[in-house]
Design a protein around this motif. Structure first.
Motif, PDB file in Angstrom:
ATOM      1  N   GLU A   1     -15.247 -12.479   1.084  1.00 42.23           N
ATOM      2  CA  GLU A   1     -15.465 -11.074   1.411  1.00 42.23           C
ATOM      3  C   GLU A   1     -14.124 -10.395   1.617  1.00 42.23           C
ATOM      4  O   GLU A   1     -13.191 -10.957   2.210  1.00 42.23           O
ATOM      5  CB  GLU A   1     -16.303 -10.953   2.670  1.00 42.23           C
ATOM      6  N   ASN A   2     -14.050  -9.185   1.099  1.00 37.82           N
ATOM      7  CA  ASN A   2     -12.835  -8.405   1.236  1.00 37.82           C
ATOM      8  C   ASN A   2     -12.980  -7.520   2.474  1.00 37.82           C
ATOM      9  O   ASN A   2     -13.890  -6.707   2.564  1.00 37.82           O
ATOM     10  CB  ASN A   2     -12.627  -7.559  -0.025  1.00 37.82           C
ATOM     11  N   GLU A   3     -12.086  -7.636   3.427  1.00 44.43           N
ATOM     12  CA  GLU A   3     -12.166  -6.884   4.688  1.00 44.43           C
ATOM     13  C   GLU A   3     -11.216  -5.698   4.651  1.00 44.43           C
ATOM     14  O   GLU A   3     -10.199  -5.673   5.324  1.00 44.43           O
ATOM     15  CB  GLU A   3     -11.847  -7.803   5.854  1.00 44.43           C
ATOM     16  N   GLU A   4     -11.570  -4.692   3.876  1.00 45.18           N
ATOM     17  CA  GLU A   4     -10.724  -3.490   3.818  1.00 45.18           C
ATOM     18  C   GLU A   4     -11.277  -2.392   4.645  1.00 45.18           C
ATOM     19  O   GLU A   4     -12.395  -2.140   4.816  1.00 45.18           O
ATOM     20  CB  GLU A   4     -10.584  -3.012   2.370  1.00 45.18           C
TER      21      GLU A   4
END
Length: 55
Positions: free
Chosen positions: A52-55
């Motif tokens: 998962e990309n945590e942006e």
């Protein structure tokens, strides 16, 4: 002259083994790819991972 004959026979044996391995691998690769999910389940491993990309 007997040593040359022995060397020739050794190389024939090595070539036969290499050819047998090539044929086995050529036939086994598509089978292993088609049963990839079952093989991974049987071995208890996972080859994919969701990140998962945590942006």
């Amino acid at each position: 002259m007997a040593i040359k004959k022995v060397r020739k026979e050794v190389w024939k044996g090595i070539a036969a083994i290499a050819l047998a391995l090539l044929v086995i691998l050529a036939l086994a690769t598509p089978v292993a790819q088609s049963y990839e999910g079952r093989i991974n389940t049987a071995l208890g491993i996972s080859t994919t991972q969701i990140v998962e990309n945590e942006e």
